[in-house]
Motif scaffolding. Structure first.
Motif, PDB file in Angstrom:
ATOM      1  N   UNK A  11     -11.148   3.262  -4.838  1.00 20.93           N
ATOM      2  CA  UNK A  11      -9.836   3.055  -5.177  1.00 20.93           C
ATOM      3  C   UNK A  11      -8.866   4.034  -4.449  1.00 20.93           C
ATOM      4  N   UNK A  12      -7.607   3.528  -4.386  1.00 25.69           N
ATOM      5  CA  UNK A  12      -6.367   3.844  -3.583  1.00 25.69           C
ATOM      6  C   UNK A  12      -5.491   4.716  -4.629  1.00 25.69           C
ATOM      7  N   UNK A  13      -4.998   5.928  -4.145  1.00 21.80           N
ATOM      8  CA  UNK A  13      -3.719   6.476  -4.895  1.00 21.80           C
ATOM      9  C   UNK A  13      -2.594   6.007  -5.127  1.00 21.80           C
ATOM     10  N   UNK A  14      -1.915   6.271  -6.016  1.00 26.04           N
ATOM     11  CA  UNK A  14      -0.741   5.662  -6.323  1.00 26.04           C
ATOM     12  C   UNK A  14       0.417   5.896  -5.155  1.00 26.04           C
ATOM     13  N   UNK A  15       0.298   6.916  -4.257  1.00 26.28           N
ATOM     14  CA  UNK A  15       1.071   7.116  -3.006  1.00 26.28           C
ATOM     15  C   UNK A  15       0.613   6.166  -1.887  1.00 26.28           C
ATOM     16  N   UNK A  16      -0.328   5.133  -2.093  1.00 22.20           N
ATOM     17  CA  UNK A  16      -0.797   4.379  -0.914  1.00 22.20           C
ATOM     18  C   UNK A  16      -0.339   2.884  -1.424  1.00 22.20           C
ATOM     19  N   UNK A  17       0.192   2.291  -0.397  1.00 28.10           N
ATOM     20  CA  UNK A  17       0.483   0.913  -0.466  1.00 28.10           C
ATOM     21  C   UNK A  17      -0.716  -0.107   0.431  1.00 28.10           C
ATOM     22  N   UNK A  18      -1.335  -1.134  -0.215  1.00 28.93           N
ATOM     23  CA  UNK A  18      -2.222  -1.836   0.381  1.00 28.93           C
ATOM     24  C   UNK A  18      -1.470  -2.857   1.383  1.00 28.93           C
ATOM     25  N   UNK A  19      -1.994  -2.722   2.360  1.00 24.16           N
ATOM     26  CA  UNK A  19      -1.323  -3.640   3.759  1.00 24.16           C
ATOM     27  C   UNK A  19      -2.554  -4.378   4.172  1.00 24.16           C
ATOM     28  N   UNK A  20      -1.897  -5.601   4.886  1.00 22.31           N
ATOM     29  CA  UNK A  20      -3.010  -6.571   5.617  1.00 22.31           C
ATOM     30  C   UNK A  20      -2.314  -6.653   6.963  1.00 22.31           C
ATOM     31  N   UNK A  21      -3.118  -7.172   7.936  1.00 21.66           N
ATOM     32  CA  UNK A  21      -2.303  -7.468   9.007  1.00 21.66           C
ATOM     33  C   UNK A  21      -1.553  -8.678   8.994  1.00 21.66           C
ATOM     34  N   UNK A  22      -0.425  -8.585   9.501  1.00 25.08           N
ATOM     35  CA  UNK A  22       0.311  -9.910   9.391  1.00 25.08           C
ATOM     36  C   UNK A  22       0.520 -10.629  10.716  1.00 25.08           C
ATOM     37  N   UNK A  23       0.328  -9.761  11.953  1.00 24.81           N
ATOM     38  CA  UNK A  23       0.024 -10.381  13.018  1.00 24.81           C
ATOM     39  C   UNK A  23      -0.079  -9.156  14.316  1.00 24.81           C
ATOM     40  N   UNK A  24      -0.454  -9.693  15.295  1.00 26.33           N
ATOM     41  CA  UNK A  24      -0.561  -8.767  16.651  1.00 26.33           C
ATOM     42  C   UNK A  24       0.148  -9.544  17.700  1.00 26.33           C
ATOM     43  N   UNK A  39       2.771  -5.324   3.400  1.00 19.05           N
ATOM     44  CA  UNK A  39       2.482  -4.943   2.101  1.00 19.05           C
ATOM     45  C   UNK A  39       1.914  -6.214   1.519  1.00 19.05           C
ATOM     46  N   UNK A  40       0.878  -6.147   0.821  1.00 20.24           N
ATOM     47  CA  UNK A  40       0.086  -7.445   0.013  1.00 20.24           C
ATOM     48  C   UNK A  40       0.867  -7.981  -1.189  1.00 20.24           C
ATOM     49  N   UNK A  41       1.859  -6.930  -1.678  1.00 21.42           N
ATOM     50  CA  UNK A  41       2.418  -7.085  -2.946  1.00 21.42           C
ATOM     51  C   UNK A  41       4.105  -7.566  -2.479  1.00 21.42           C
ATOM     52  N   UNK A  42       4.390  -7.401  -1.395  1.00 22.16           N
ATOM     53  CA  UNK A  42       6.063  -7.663  -1.057  1.00 22.16           C
ATOM     54  C   UNK A  42       6.200  -8.239   0.513  1.00 22.16           C
ATOM     55  N   UNK A 129     -15.193  -3.348   9.377  1.00 21.28           N
ATOM     56  CA  UNK A 129     -16.122  -2.994   8.097  1.00 21.28           C
ATOM     57  C   UNK A 129     -15.632  -3.998   6.960  1.00 21.28           C
ATOM     58  N   UNK A 130     -14.458  -4.717   7.318  1.00 19.83           N
ATOM     59  CA  UNK A 130     -13.757  -5.390   5.920  1.00 19.83           C
ATOM     60  C   UNK A 130     -13.441  -4.659   4.728  1.00 19.83           C
ATOM     61  N   UNK A 131     -12.881  -3.585   5.279  1.00 23.17           N
ATOM     62  CA  UNK A 131     -12.463  -2.269   4.233  1.00 23.17           C
ATOM     63  C   UNK A 131     -10.706  -2.577   4.115  1.00 23.17           C
ATOM     64  N   UNK A 132     -10.258  -1.810   3.305  1.00 18.37           N
ATOM     65  CA  UNK A 132      -8.751  -1.999   2.972  1.00 18.37           C
ATOM     66  C   UNK A 132      -8.100  -1.186   3.715  1.00 18.37           C
ATOM     67  N   UNK A 133      -6.861  -1.484   4.277  1.00 25.28           N
ATOM     68  CA  UNK A 133      -5.903  -0.858   4.994  1.00 25.28           C
ATOM     69  C   UNK A 133      -4.750  -0.455   4.202  1.00 25.28           C
ATOM     70  N   UNK A 134      -4.405   0.889   3.993  1.00 22.05           N
ATOM     71  CA  UNK A 134      -3.451   1.405   3.314  1.00 22.05           C
ATOM     72  C   UNK A 134      -2.194   2.066   4.112  1.00 22.05           C
ATOM     73  N   UNK A 135      -1.243   2.215   3.668  1.00 27.76           N
ATOM     74  CA  UNK A 135      -0.222   3.098   4.064  1.00 27.76           C
ATOM     75  C   UNK A 135       0.408   4.029   3.086  1.00 27.76           C
ATOM     76  N   UNK A 136       0.486   5.146   3.565  1.00 26.52           N
ATOM     77  CA  UNK A 136       1.148   6.220   2.565  1.00 26.52           C
ATOM     78  C   UNK A 136       2.553   5.719   2.363  1.00 26.52           C
ATOM     79  N   UNK A 137       2.988   5.629   1.035  1.00 22.98           N
ATOM     80  CA  UNK A 137       4.540   5.287   0.658  1.00 22.98           C
ATOM     81  C   UNK A 137       5.405   6.218   1.543  1.00 22.98           C
TER      82      UNK A 137
END
Length: 175
Positions: A11-24, A39-42, A129-137
């Motif tokens: 799990x991630x902490x509340x200080x981390x925002x889950x991201x996905x790759x939008x593009x390269x 951001x996966x949610x915005x 690894x197909x694992x999540x990518x997060x960015x600290x808020x």
């Protein structure tokens, strides 16, 4: 001797925002590769400028291109697997002096290991690894503040431009 329960990083902490790759893509101004995280949610995006070799490593995995020999990030994945370790998540953890920092979180035999990494390497490994990518808020907030202070390339305008790109437009600049 007492043993503690294994730590988990699933799990991630509340200080981390889950991201996905939008593009390269290539930055049309500097002609440098950019990994665009979203951001996966915005609609919030975080552009991270990377080197051409790192961008290539990410592109190979995004496109699921097989290479005749293992590339560096494939070797890292294979080594971790052979050492019974598993990458659980990566976190772009810090922005300091216009440089992003990341942490790769692994589990090995019930022990949690955090490894310092460049974001481009962490992202390339996360894809394998197909694992999540997060960015600290704080990183998202600091990158916005840094953008308002830049004068040569207006990063705030760049961020808005990236947020509003549709898939066809993103393809125009794709590597």
């Amino acid at each position: 001797m007492t043993t503690s329960a294994p730590q988990t990083v699933s799990t991630h902490s509340a200080d981390e925002v889950e991201m996905q790759i939008r593009g390269l893509m290539m930055d049309p101004v500097t002609n440098m590769p950019i990994v665009v995280l979203k951001d996966v949610a915005s609609d919030t995006v975080l552009p991270i400028w990377v080197g051409i070799f790192e961008a290539n490593a990410i592109a190979l995995e995004l496109e699921k291109t097989a290479t005749p020999r293992p590339m560096t990030h494939d070797l890292m994945r294979n080594m971790a697997r052979n050492l019974n370790a598993e990458v659980r998540k990566v976190v772009v953890s810090e922005l300091r002096d216009d440089t992003f920092y990341a942490v790769i979180w692994l589990d090995q035999a019930g022990e949690t290991i955090a490894m310092d990494a460049r974001p481009s390497d962490a992202i390339a490994l996360a894809l394998r690894w197909d694992c999540p990518i997060y960015v600290n808020r704080d990183v998202l907030e600091n990158s916005r503040q840094a953008a308002t202070g830049m004068q040569s390339v207006n990063s705030d305008e760049m961020r808005r431009w990236l947020e509003n790109l549709n898939d066809d437009e993103m393809g125009r600049y794709k590597m």
